[in-house]
Scaffold this active site. Sequence first.
Site, PDB file in Angstrom:
ATOM      1  N   GLY A   1       9.898   6.865 -54.466  1.00 42.84           N
ATOM      2  CA  GLY A   1       9.139   6.108 -53.483  1.00 42.84           C
ATOM      3  C   GLY A   1       9.964   5.881 -52.228  1.00 42.84           C
TER       4      GLY A   1
ATOM      5  N   GLY B   1       9.844   7.985 -58.493  1.00 48.08           N
ATOM      6  CA  GLY B   1       8.424   8.203 -58.286  1.00 48.08           C
ATOM      7  C   GLY B   1       8.016   9.654 -58.412  1.00 48.08           C
TER       8      GLY B   1
ATOM      9  N   GLU C   1      16.628   4.005 -60.397  1.00 57.35           N
ATOM     10  CA  GLU C   1      16.302   2.681 -59.857  1.00 57.35           C
ATOM     11  C   GLU C   1      17.408   1.650 -60.096  1.00 57.35           C
ATOM     12  OE1 GLU C   1      12.609   4.995 -60.536  1.00 57.35           O
ATOM     13  OE2 GLU C   1      14.350   4.519 -61.774  1.00 57.35           O
TER      14      GLU C   1
ATOM     15  N   ASP D   1      10.510   2.323 -63.313  1.00 56.31           N
ATOM     16  CA  ASP D   1       9.092   1.997 -63.425  1.00 56.31           C
ATOM     17  C   ASP D   1       8.280   3.272 -63.663  1.00 56.31           C
ATOM     18  OD1 ASP D   1       9.621   2.908 -60.811  1.00 56.31           O
ATOM     19  OD2 ASP D   1       8.029   1.711 -59.923  1.00 56.31           O
TER      20      ASP D   1
END
Length: 353
Positions: free
Chosen positions: A66, A116, A139, A147
């Site tokens: 992301g 992502g 992350e 996530d």
Amino acid sequence: MSDDVLFSVNQNGAAAIVLNRPKALNSLTYDMVRLIGEKLNEWETDQNVSIVVIKGAGPKGLCAGGDIKALYEARSSKQALQDAERFFETEYEVDMAVHRFSKPIIACLDGIVMGGGVGLTYGASHRIVTERTKWAMPEMNIGFFPDVGAAYFLNKAPGRLGRYLGLTASVIHAADVLYINGADAYMESGALERLLQAVEQTDWRLASVEEKLDQLIRESKTEPSQESTLARDQQAIDRHFKYDKLEEILQSLESEGSTFSSNVKKTMLSKSPFSLKITLKQLADGRQKTLEECFATDLVLAKNFLKHNDFFEGVRSVLIDRDQSPNYKYRNVSDVTDEAVDRFFQPSESVRF
């Protein structure tokens, strides 16, 4: 329509999604994931679409994750926070749509595939790695958590390898991605290009799609030249990462005293103690959850991290100022109580941090 993601459908029934931000390593923005979701929804029932390819523009890879720099703005205003929350909501919905998509999706995991980018393609039916693949859930490096459904798919890895990858943010290559069930086939990058040309040239309207695609991949795939390092280290990783308490994992690593265990402990202690404890609980709980439940938990955690100083401090130190010296609120593992961790799994509307 944004040029950051390109869509096409040819006369043979082959559709393509091209992430088109090569200077930003094709990192995902809100508009990109929104448009991908809309297109997948359209293509699901479009009889002119038989097969979909997802790939990244440029020479460096599919997607670095992301657009974290954009999310860093979440602390600047209420509107920016709402925009960041909307990004995660939409991203997770699109990741789920890929898992549920009824037609074959070829995901080109060539070059950098992280965060992502992993989430966007993990649910694809045909995930292909190459000699250039660099796969990670990174992350932990920015005070966040793995996530995009990671609590579900990291637990699909053999033994405790998923915990190891999530807590250390390790970068792995093709043989290891195959070993953890993160990909379905390996081929040289040149062979992948030829496969994609064959996909474009095949008239899928006249073919038995699954059989023809399996044939094309079978003719192109080989075996990685390197062996899986995770397979080699799995016995040690399983031994150390079997515990549900972070302190016990660190104690186990310290008690062994090997070069491997010392390096792993050093790596983990370089991360945010708060993120480590949140992630361990997330992964431990995820073993018993469905994919949908894991995404629901991810959304709670992501929204809470958007209100937590250690996330912004991690992003600042790695991506903004690049000083690699985060000043975390929680400096030591012992500073993070079980109560603080449990509270973080509650919706942010009812919790203050």
